[in-house]
Scaffold this active site. Structure first.
Site, PDB file in Angstrom:
ATOM      1  N   HIS A  58      38.181  32.500  -6.192  1.00 56.93           N
ATOM      2  CA  HIS A  58      39.042  31.308  -6.104  1.00 56.93           C
ATOM      3  C   HIS A  58      40.214  31.336  -7.058  1.00 56.93           C
ATOM      4  CE1 HIS A  58      36.846  29.869  -2.851  1.00 56.93           C
ATOM      5  NE2 HIS A  58      35.708  29.790  -3.522  1.00 56.93           N
ATOM      6  N   HIS A 110      25.306  30.490  -4.432  1.00 58.36           N
ATOM      7  CA  HIS A 110      26.068  29.664  -3.495  1.00 58.36           C
ATOM      8  C   HIS A 110      25.871  28.174  -3.799  1.00 58.36           C
ATOM      9  CE1 HIS A 110      28.619  29.391   0.039  1.00 58.36           C
ATOM     10  NE2 HIS A 110      28.102  28.179   0.122  1.00 58.36           N
ATOM     11  N   ARG A 120      37.236  39.371   2.159  1.00 59.56           N
ATOM     12  CA  ARG A 120      37.024  38.827   3.512  1.00 59.56           C
ATOM     13  C   ARG A 120      37.884  39.576   4.516  1.00 59.56           C
ATOM     14  NH1 ARG A 120      34.427  33.537   3.645  1.00 59.56           N
ATOM     15  NH2 ARG A 120      35.027  33.561   5.829  1.00 59.56           N
ATOM     16  N   GLU A 174      20.003  38.701  -2.124  1.00 58.65           N
ATOM     17  CA  GLU A 174      20.527  37.506  -2.791  1.00 58.65           C
ATOM     18  C   GLU A 174      20.130  36.321  -1.923  1.00 58.65           C
ATOM     19  OE1 GLU A 174      24.579  37.544  -4.161  1.00 58.65           O
ATOM     20  OE2 GLU A 174      24.671  35.357  -4.188  1.00 58.65           O
ATOM     21  N   HIS A 180      34.562  38.787  -2.977  1.00 56.41           N
ATOM     22  CA  HIS A 180      34.307  38.881  -1.542  1.00 56.41           C
ATOM     23  C   HIS A 180      35.622  39.280  -0.854  1.00 56.41           C
ATOM     24  CE1 HIS A 180      32.751  36.622   2.311  1.00 56.41           C
ATOM     25  NE2 HIS A 180      33.095  37.876   2.546  1.00 56.41           N
ATOM     26  N   ASN A 187      32.017  34.988  -9.806  1.00 58.69           N
ATOM     27  CA  ASN A 187      32.815  35.271  -8.620  1.00 58.69           C
ATOM     28  C   ASN A 187      34.232  34.719  -8.843  1.00 58.69           C
ATOM     29  OD1 ASN A 187      34.118  34.759  -6.113  1.00 58.69           O
ATOM     30  ND2 ASN A 187      32.191  35.114  -5.053  1.00 58.69           N
ATOM     31  N   THR A 204      30.988  30.966   2.920  1.00 60.18           N
ATOM     32  CA  THR A 204      29.849  31.590   3.602  1.00 60.18           C
ATOM     33  C   THR A 204      28.788  30.523   3.868  1.00 60.18           C
ATOM     34  OG1 THR A 204      30.366  33.498   2.244  1.00 60.18           O
ATOM     35  CG2 THR A 204      28.343  33.594   3.504  1.00 60.18           C
ATOM     36  N   ARG A 224      41.782  36.143   2.921  1.00 57.27           N
ATOM     37  CA  ARG A 224      42.356  34.853   2.536  1.00 57.27           C
ATOM     38  C   ARG A 224      42.466  34.666   1.026  1.00 57.27           C
ATOM     39  NH1 ARG A 224      37.519  30.702   4.178  1.00 57.27           N
ATOM     40  NH2 ARG A 224      37.773  31.695   6.186  1.00 57.27           N
ATOM     41  N   GLU A 266      31.213  41.868  -2.290  1.00 58.38           N
ATOM     42  CA  GLU A 266      30.631  41.193  -1.117  1.00 58.38           C
ATOM     43  C   GLU A 266      31.501  41.513   0.089  1.00 58.38           C
ATOM     44  OE1 GLU A 266      30.596  37.031  -1.717  1.00 58.38           O
ATOM     45  OE2 GLU A 266      29.244  37.117  -3.403  1.00 58.38           O
TER      46      GLU A 266
HETATM   47  N1  PXP Z   1      26.984  34.606  -3.500  1.00 57.77           N
HETATM   48  C1  PXP Z   1      27.490  34.924  -2.294  1.00 57.77           C
HETATM   49  C2  PXP Z   1      26.834  36.008  -1.519  1.00 57.77           C
HETATM   50  C3  PXP Z   1      28.638  34.270  -1.805  1.00 57.77           C
HETATM   51  O1  PXP Z   1      29.133  34.612  -0.597  1.00 57.77           O
HETATM   52  C4  PXP Z   1      29.250  33.276  -2.584  1.00 57.77           C
HETATM   53  C5  PXP Z   1      30.483  32.592  -2.089  1.00 57.77           C
HETATM   54  O2  PXP Z   1      31.501  33.503  -1.935  1.00 57.77           O
HETATM   55  C6  PXP Z   1      28.703  32.998  -3.846  1.00 57.77           C
HETATM   56  C7  PXP Z   1      27.549  33.658  -4.270  1.00 57.77           C
HETATM   57  C8  PXP Z   1      29.319  31.997  -4.779  1.00 57.77           C
HETATM   58  O3  PXP Z   1      29.287  30.728  -4.234  1.00 57.77           O
HETATM   59  P1  PXP Z   1      30.030  29.553  -4.967  1.00 57.77           P
HETATM   60  O4  PXP Z   1      31.494  29.838  -4.926  1.00 57.77           O
HETATM   61  O5  PXP Z   1      29.645  28.348  -4.169  1.00 57.77           O
HETATM   62  O6  PXP Z   1      29.516  29.512  -6.379  1.00 57.77           O
END
Ligand code: PXP
Length: 241
Positions: free
Chosen positions: A11, A191, A46, A152, A44, A8, A102, A50, A71
């Site tokens: 960030h 997550h 959003r 998930e 994601h 992901n 989330t 952001r 996402e």
């Molecule tokens: N999976 C989903 C569905 C999420 O919403 C997120 C956070 O955006 C993640 C995985 C990844 O989480 P993390 O950034 O804590 O690794």
């Protein structure tokens, strides 16, 4: 069963948006993650935009060589965006504007009507659907009833469990993964996973995919994206017999 790593890159965009610059670019980060062995790129979009912007997702759709997992909140407006974009899979997640990230799984039972509408819209567009849920039997049953391809499982409670509480949360995840697979659902998890807590989750045999963002991007700031992804892939592979 092989275990995919979805990286992901939200960030990377968070860092860019903090100064409204053109860099760092999540598209470049995604390409480097793929070179290092990522099996999927996850973003994601959003509602408050952001971090990731439409521009990012549109370019990623053209450049991602593996799979693009979009996402999004269960909204019809976003479903229209997704229908035009055609990600490889859409993961429906809950969203609250005030949250840092989330916070919990989508409650498929409480939101049966709104989620059902979005699932029908995405299905009509021929897009594969996953739902981000807490590892609970009732949510898994509802996912199957909705007819989505995948779930998930939210690993936040495991990741945040107080010392000594991890084993119970891990067992809940493992039970849910087994139950989901038995229902015919493809099962992913994610997550709050990081380099210190991912191996026991990766060892759950029914899991097909882990989506990891914050920990990989945080490590990439110090050691580079390729090394950060390689290290995560290696520890996931070692966790599987
Ligand atoms: N999976 C989903 C569905 C999420 O919403 C997120 C956070 O955006 C993640 C995985 C990844 O989480 P993390 O950034 O804590 O690794």
């Amino acid at each position: 069963m092989p275990l995919r790593l979805g990286v992901n890159v939200d960030h990377v965009a968070t860092l860019r948006q903090s100064r409204r610059t053109q860099y760092p670019d999540p598209v470049q980060a995604a390409a480097m993650a793929e070179l290092a062995g990522a099996d999927q790129i996850t973003v994601h979009l959003r509602e408050d935009r952001r971090h990731v912007q439409e521009r990012d997702v549109e370019i990623l759709r053209r450049t991602v060589q593996t799979r693009l997992n979009l996402e999004m909140a269960a909204s019809l407006e976003l479903a229209r965006f997704a229908a035009a974009l055609r990600p490889d899979v859409c993961t429906l997640v809950p969203e609250r504007r005030q949250e840092l990230t989330t916070e919990g799984g989508l409650d498929l039972i409480a939101q049966r009507h709104s989620v059902g509408e979005v699932v029908r819209a995405l299905r009509g567009a021929g897009i594969a659907i996953s739902v981000f849920i807490d590892p609970e039997p009732a949510q898994l049953e509802e996912a199957r009833r909705l007819g989505v391809e995948a779930v998930e499982l939210h690993t936040g409670r495991y990741a945040e469990a107080p010392r000594g509480g991890e084993a119970g949360e891990l067992a809940r995840l493992a039970d849910a993964a087994a139950a989901g697979a038995k229902l015919g659902l493809a099962v992913a998890a994610g997550h709050g996973l990081h380099y210190g807590n991912t191996a026991p989750v990766a060892a759950v045999p029914q899991l097909e995919e882990l989506n990891i963002g914050h920990a990989i991007v945080a490590r990439a700031v110090l050691v580079g994206m390729e090394r950060a992804v390689r290290e995560m892939k290696r520890l996931m592979e070692r966790a599987r017999p």
